[in-house]
Scaffold this motif. Structure first.
Motif, short mmCIF file in Angstrom:
data_model
loop_
_atom_site.label_atom_id
_atom_site.label_comp_id
_atom_site.label_asym_id
_atom_site.label_seq_id
_atom_site.Cartn_x
_atom_site.Cartn_y
_atom_site.Cartn_z
N ARG A 164 0.85 -1.19 0.00
CA ARG A 164 0.00 0.00 0.00
C ARG A 164 0.88 1.23 0.00
O ARG A 164 2.07 1.16 0.28
N GLU A 178 0.83 5.83 -1.00
CA GLU A 178 0.44 6.87 -1.95
C GLU A 178 1.17 6.70 -3.27
O GLU A 178 2.18 6.00 -3.35
N ASN A 238 -2.85 2.21 -4.50
CA ASN A 238 -2.80 3.45 -3.73
C ASN A 238 -4.21 3.84 -3.27
O ASN A 238 -4.43 4.91 -2.75
N ARG A 239 -5.18 2.94 -3.51
CA ARG A 239 -6.56 3.21 -3.10
C ARG A 239 -6.77 2.94 -1.62
O ARG A 239 -6.08 2.13 -1.03
N ASP A 240 -7.81 3.57 -1.10
CA ASP A 240 -8.21 3.30 0.27
C ASP A 240 -9.11 2.06 0.25
O ASP A 240 -10.32 2.15 0.07
N GLU A 242 -10.00 -0.07 2.54
CA GLU A 242 -10.96 -0.23 3.63
C GLU A 242 -12.25 0.53 3.33
O GLU A 242 -13.34 0.07 3.61
N LYS A 243 -12.06 1.69 2.70
CA LYS A 243 -13.24 2.48 2.31
C LYS A 243 -14.01 1.72 1.22
O LYS A 243 -15.24 1.65 1.26
N TYR A 278 -9.95 -9.31 -0.03
CA TYR A 278 -9.08 -8.43 0.75
C TYR A 278 -8.23 -9.23 1.73
O TYR A 278 -7.02 -9.06 1.81
N VAL A 281 3.37 -1.13 3.98
CA VAL A 281 2.89 0.22 3.69
C VAL A 281 4.08 1.13 3.41
O VAL A 281 4.90 1.37 4.29
#
Ligand SMILES: Nc1ncnc2c1ncn2[C@@H]1O[C@H](COP(=O)(O)OP(=O)(O)OP(=O)(O)O)[C@@H](O)[C@H]1O
Ligand SMILES: [Mg+2]
Length: 453
Positions: A169, A171, A283-285, A287-288, A300, A309
């Motif tokens: 993970r 940015e 680079n996506r969230d 969990e959201k 997941y 990370v």
């Protein structure tokens, strides 16, 4: 012992110089033309190029410029007649180290040679030092000495030994791809393929056939069987980049592969065992995306066996100067120019900047600075606007932009800021403030009145 290449079309001058400098203890080579000199430069290492400026077939300046890509560290001293000192000054602007007028003053020549050699030794020592630092603080091209990066390095080494699925993970621009490669190439699978696929760049059906392959006749145009990337990665690693962007349909199929370690090609009934290590990145969230029902929870958990990370650059600011050095070296080698230094002020701005595009943004900034700057030092004005803009803070550009309806209004705000600041700095002394801004006292008085300062 320093090695000097002397280039001079006049034979008498040339042999005279060779003799004198050899007696002084230098190692000397001679060339009668630029062409001959270039050949010598290509085959041997020299410290100093001492060249006549005016020569019939190739000028000393042209020789200097053509020598740069061959030996960027070479220090060039040009010799010229009094009448063409102007050309010599021009040459220095282009990076020539010094010029000497003919007839040569030997004492001056020796002083300049010693100075050039001294500076060059220093530069070389610096480069040497930086190389040592560099090799200590980098792992598989991933540069970093911060505690956060140390942890990344040791995690990579540990997980590389295993077959576990890894989810990277971080940015954009933080080095996820680099990390994936480092894992593969430090794993027992290193000799087998690393197959990379950027999931976001394929539409759903195409992504499926890319990943799993298809049988002959699976769809119109499928005129033969084709292996998918999972099969191509057999005994190696598959890197599923931008995994956060895959559709529900592909998510289901991927889940099956991770659970059963089997794939079936599109349009086929047979299943094929695959022995593939999976590394995914996004680079996506995620969990959201889970909460919103856009990403399957079971997938997941299958992916997120070992999470890595990558820290954003603003969370590891101690690495900024190391990265600057790294990319300065990289791009000066690529562009065949001597590595520039970076001014204190430019370094400070870089260190304070938040780098929303992370290492990629910093890499681009250095490349631009080297290409645009073309000088021996990276200065503030070579930095991207983004850095300057953000640096100006709340009273900065945004403030100015919204500070009035017309352009004239905004300029006036800028003037006020400048004047007010200068007066404050000068402790209320108007003539001192005027001096600071390089304007007349008269103008200062007028503006104070105008702006009611
Ligand atoms: N720690 C690092 N040391 C040296 N170079 C780095 C480092 N991190 C990133 N880079 C360089 O920055 C650029 C971006 O890195 P990379 O492609 O790995 O980022 P990413 O996290 O995959 O970004 P994105 O999410 O946008 O795909 C590359 O040119 C890479 O070589
Ligand atoms: Mg990437």
């Amino acid at each position: 012992m320093a090695r000097i290449l002397i280039v001079e079309d006049d034979r008498n001058t040339l042999s005279g110089l060779v003799e004198i400098l050899t007696q002084e203890g230098y190692e000397v080579d001679a060339a009668e033309s630029g062409q001959q000199a270039l050949k010598l430069l290509e085959n041997d290492a020299f410290d100093i190029l001492l060249t006549d400026l005016k020569m019939p077939s190739m000028t000393g300046m042209e020789l200097y410029e053509r020598s740069l890509p061959i030996t960027p560290e070479l220090k060039t001293i040009v010799m010229t007649a009094y009448s063409s000192v102007k050309d010599a000054v021009e040459a220095m602007k282009k990076g020539v180290y010094e010029y000497l007028t003919k007839p040569l003053d030997l004492d001056e020549l020796f002083v300049i040679l010693e100075k050039a050699i001294g500076e060059q030794n220093l530069q070389r020592e610096n480069i040497q030092l930086k190389r040592q630092v560099h090799s200590v603080y980098s792992f598989e091209n991933i540069v970093g000495k911060s505690a956060a990066m140390e942890r990344i390095f040791s995690t990579i080494v540990k997980v590389a030994k295993t077959r576990s699925t890894v989810l990277i993970r971080g940015e954009s621009g933080t080095g996820k791809e680099l990390a994936a490669r480092a894992i593969h190439y430090n794993s027992p699978r290193a000799a087998r393929p690393l197959v990379e696929i950027s999931c976001a760049s394929f539409p759903e059906t195409l992504l499926e056939s890319e990943l799993f392959g298809f049988e002959k006749g699976a769809f119109t145009g499928a005129d033969r069987q084709k292996k998918g990337r999972f099969e191509l990665a057999e005994e190696g690693t598959i890197f599923l980049d931008e995994i956060g962007d895959i559709s529900e349909g592909v998510q289901v199929k991927l889940l099956r592969v991770l659970q059963e370690r089997k794939i079936s090609r599109l349009g086929g009934t047979e299943t094929v065992d695959v022995n593939v290590r999976v590394i995914a990145a996004t680079n996506r969230d995620l969990e959201k995306a889970l909460d919103e029902g856009k990403f399957r929870e079971d997938l997941y958990y299958r992916l997120n066996v070992i999470p890595i990370v990558m820290p954003s650059l603003r969370d590891r600011k101690d690495d900024i100067s190391l990265l600057l050095d790294h990319f300065i070296r990289k791009f000066s080698i690529a562009n065949k120019v001597p590595a520039p230094t970076i001014s204190d002020e430019a370094l400070r701005l870089c260190a304070e900047y938040s780098w929303p595009g992370n290492v990629r943004e910093l890499e681009n900034a250095v490349e631009n600075a080297i290409v645009l700057g073309e000088g021996s030092e990276i200065l503030v004005e070579h930095l991207p606007f983004g850095i300057l803009k953000r640096h100006r803070g709340p009273a900065g550009l945004d403030f100015l932009k919204n500070s009035g309806p017309t352009f004239k209004d905004k300029i006036e705000v800028a003037e006020r800021l400048l004047l007010g600041d200068a007066i404050e700095q000068a402790g209320g002394n108007k003539s001192e403030a005027a001096k600071k801004l390089d304007i007349s006292l008269r103008t200062m008085r007028y503006k104070i009145k105008k702006y009611n300062l």
